[in-house]
Design a protein around this motif. Structure first.
Motif, PDB file in Angstrom:
ATOM      1  N   VAL A   6      -3.032  -7.084   0.957  1.00 41.21           N
ATOM      2  CA  VAL A   6      -3.303  -7.814   2.203  1.00 41.21           C
ATOM      3  C   VAL A   6      -4.471  -8.774   2.010  1.00 41.21           C
ATOM      4  O   VAL A   6      -4.460  -9.894   2.533  1.00 41.21           O
ATOM      5  N   LEU A   7      -5.467  -8.366   1.230  1.00 40.49           N
ATOM      6  CA  LEU A   7      -6.599  -9.246   0.934  1.00 40.49           C
ATOM      7  C   LEU A   7      -6.124 -10.494   0.182  1.00 40.49           C
ATOM      8  O   LEU A   7      -6.504 -11.619   0.537  1.00 40.49           O
ATOM      9  N   SER A  28      -4.559  -2.685   7.031  1.00 34.87           N
ATOM     10  CA  SER A  28      -3.855  -2.117   5.879  1.00 34.87           C
ATOM     11  C   SER A  28      -3.369  -0.708   6.170  1.00 34.87           C
ATOM     12  O   SER A  28      -2.245  -0.335   5.816  1.00 34.87           O
ATOM     13  N   LEU A  29      -4.207   0.078   6.820  1.00 30.28           N
ATOM     14  CA  LEU A  29      -3.817   1.439   7.183  1.00 30.28           C
ATOM     15  C   LEU A  29      -2.645   1.430   8.164  1.00 30.28           C
ATOM     16  O   LEU A  29      -1.672   2.171   7.993  1.00 30.28           O
ATOM     17  N   PHE A  85       6.002 -14.003   7.297  1.00 29.92           N
ATOM     18  CA  PHE A  85       7.038 -13.948   6.264  1.00 29.92           C
ATOM     19  C   PHE A  85       6.437 -14.176   4.884  1.00 29.92           C
ATOM     20  O   PHE A  85       6.664 -13.403   3.953  1.00 29.92           O
ATOM     21  N   TRP A  86       5.675 -15.259   4.732  1.00 31.35           N
ATOM     22  CA  TRP A  86       5.076 -15.547   3.434  1.00 31.35           C
ATOM     23  C   TRP A  86       4.030 -14.506   3.061  1.00 31.35           C
ATOM     24  O   TRP A  86       3.881 -14.146   1.884  1.00 31.35           O
ATOM     25  N   GLY A  87       3.302 -14.003   4.048  1.00 33.86           N
ATOM     26  CA  GLY A  87       2.327 -12.944   3.786  1.00 33.86           C
ATOM     27  C   GLY A  87       2.999 -11.665   3.318  1.00 33.86           C
ATOM     28  O   GLY A  87       2.529 -11.005   2.388  1.00 33.86           O
ATOM     29  N   ILE A  91       2.415  -9.855  -0.184  1.00 39.28           N
ATOM     30  CA  ILE A  91       2.023  -8.443  -0.201  1.00 39.28           C
ATOM     31  C   ILE A  91       2.992  -7.636  -1.053  1.00 39.28           C
ATOM     32  O   ILE A  91       2.580  -6.784  -1.853  1.00 39.28           O
ATOM     33  N   SER A  92       4.270  -7.904  -0.938  1.00 41.09           N
ATOM     34  CA  SER A  92       5.266  -7.187  -1.745  1.00 41.09           C
ATOM     35  C   SER A  92       5.086  -7.462  -3.228  1.00 41.09           C
ATOM     36  O   SER A  92       5.122  -6.542  -4.049  1.00 41.09           O
TER      37      SER A  92
END
Length: 136
Positions: A6-7, A28-29, A85-87, A91-92
């Protein structure tokens, strides 16, 4: 792993930002909890879409969950569904890369495949049950 992903997404994707480290950790949690409990239910309910799109609809589900986190955590901002979507894609990819580099996986299981020629019959009969082995 999720916090690091996420960062990275907040640095790469315009439209995702956080106000402080606390909000990043909370986001994140919450994302991890949603992925653990809500995502399987959503994936089951959207199984026809997943089959038709060959699994690409998973990106939309991940984006929706990230957008939901931005809506629930006030100090974590996801400005649009496009940014989500891009985030989610970033992240994936980052999560996959970190898990691959560290050898850490969520399931914690490993499958060993061994040739039956490499193990004698006595070894196969006296297997200690240390894990799944497929004799080929």
């Amino acid at each position: 792993v999720t916090t690091l992903a996420v960062l990275v997404a907040s640095f790469i994707v315009e439209g995702i930002r956080y106000d402080g480290w606390e909000s990043l950790l909370v986001a994140s949690l919450l994302l991890g909890l949603l992925n653990a409990f809500v995502k399987p239910l959503i994936m089951f309910m959207s199984l026809p879409f997943l089959l038709v799109t060959l699994g690409l609809f998973t990106l939309v589900i991940n984006a929706a969950l990230l957008y939901c986190v931005g809506w629930l955590v006030k100090a974590f901002h996801v400005e649009s569904f496009g940014a989500a979507f891009w985030g989610a894609l970033v992240i994936s990819i980052v999560s996959l890369a970190v898990q691959w580099l560290t050898g850490f996986s969520a399931g914690g299981t490993r499958l060993d495949v061994q040739s039956s020629r490499s193990r004698s019959r006595r070894d196969r009969d006296n297997d200690d049950g240390g894990g799944p082995v497929i004799d080929v």
